[in-house]
Design a protein around this motif. Structure first.
Motif, mmCIF file in Angstrom:
data_model
loop_
_atom_site.group_PDB
_atom_site.id
_atom_site.type_symbol
_atom_site.label_atom_id
_atom_site.label_comp_id
_atom_site.label_asym_id
_atom_site.label_seq_id
_atom_site.Cartn_x
_atom_site.Cartn_y
_atom_site.Cartn_z
ATOM 1 N N GLU A 40 0.844 -1.199 0.000
ATOM 2 C CA GLU A 40 0.000 0.000 0.000
ATOM 3 C C GLU A 40 0.875 1.243 0.000
ATOM 4 O O GLU A 40 1.944 1.262 0.606
ATOM 5 C CB GLU A 40 -0.889 -0.021 1.253
ATOM 6 N N HIS A 41 0.398 2.259 -0.691
ATOM 7 C CA HIS A 41 0.990 3.595 -0.671
ATOM 8 C C HIS A 41 -0.106 4.584 -0.298
ATOM 9 O O HIS A 41 -1.271 4.384 -0.647
ATOM 10 C CB HIS A 41 1.466 4.046 -2.063
ATOM 11 N N HIS A 42 0.287 5.636 0.349
ATOM 12 C CA HIS A 42 -0.630 6.755 0.570
ATOM 13 C C HIS A 42 0.180 8.029 0.401
ATOM 14 O O HIS A 42 1.171 8.241 1.110
ATOM 15 C CB HIS A 42 -1.246 6.710 1.969
ATOM 16 N N THR A 44 0.269 12.187 0.478
ATOM 17 C CA THR A 44 -0.374 13.408 0.951
ATOM 18 C C THR A 44 0.451 14.578 0.451
ATOM 19 O O THR A 44 1.658 14.627 0.689
ATOM 20 C CB THR A 44 -0.445 13.448 2.494
ATOM 21 N N GLU A 88 3.566 7.414 2.374
ATOM 22 C CA GLU A 88 3.543 6.358 3.382
ATOM 23 C C GLU A 88 3.430 5.014 2.671
ATOM 24 O O GLU A 88 2.683 4.879 1.699
ATOM 25 C CB GLU A 88 2.339 6.596 4.292
ATOM 26 N N CYS A 128 -1.056 9.103 7.590
ATOM 27 C CA CYS A 128 -2.427 9.295 7.123
ATOM 28 C C CYS A 128 -3.452 8.753 8.112
ATOM 29 O O CYS A 128 -4.595 9.199 8.121
ATOM 30 C CB CYS A 128 -2.618 8.652 5.747
#
Length: 136
Positions: A40-42, A44, A88, A128
């Motif tokens: 997973e990537h997030h 911002t 993230e 996040c």
């Protein structure tokens, strides 16, 4: 910059830290049969980066379980001295022969733990809140 460039900057910085400091060098797959897969990537966005801006990336380790590493990459606009983006990531340690998640080897886990201790700061990582390491 577009999303691909932010992912490239953060992904490259995280992989370089894994190779240089966390016991997963360039020949990790060939020599030991392991790698990591991003689960997973997030991203911002905090401020805009423009062509010509000086950029740096700092990788902060956040947590780990037996099989998963959680990190945040701070993409910094050095020209304007501000945070531009946080990326993230959760990365799963994989057996490349069986193509399944496996525990980090003890030596790699020890290096990750040392990195976590070194990255511990008196200020919270800009996370996040929607992702992390599950511990069972």
């Amino acid at each position: 910059m577009n999303i691909g460039r932010y992912l490239e900057l953060g992904g490259k910085a995280l992989w370089q830290r894994c190779q240089r400091e966390l016991g997963m060098p360039e020949d990790y797959i060939e020599r030991r049969g392991f790698s990591t897969f991003t689960a997973e990537h997030h991203l911002t966005y905090h401020s805009e980066l423009l062509e010509g801006d000086d950029v740096s990336v700092r990788v902060r380790l956040v947590a780990r379980s037996a099989k998963v590493l959680h990190a945040v990459c701070l993409i910094v606009d050095e020209t304007n001295r501000r945070l531009a983006c946080t990326m993230e990531t959760t990365a799963v340690h994989m057996d490349m022969t069986e193509r399944r998640p496996v525990d980090f080897p003890d030596d790699v886990a020890a290096l990750i733990d040392a990195g976590l201790a070194a990255d511990d700061r008196p200020w919270p990582a800009p996370l996040c809140g929607a992702m992390g390491v599950r511990r069972r």
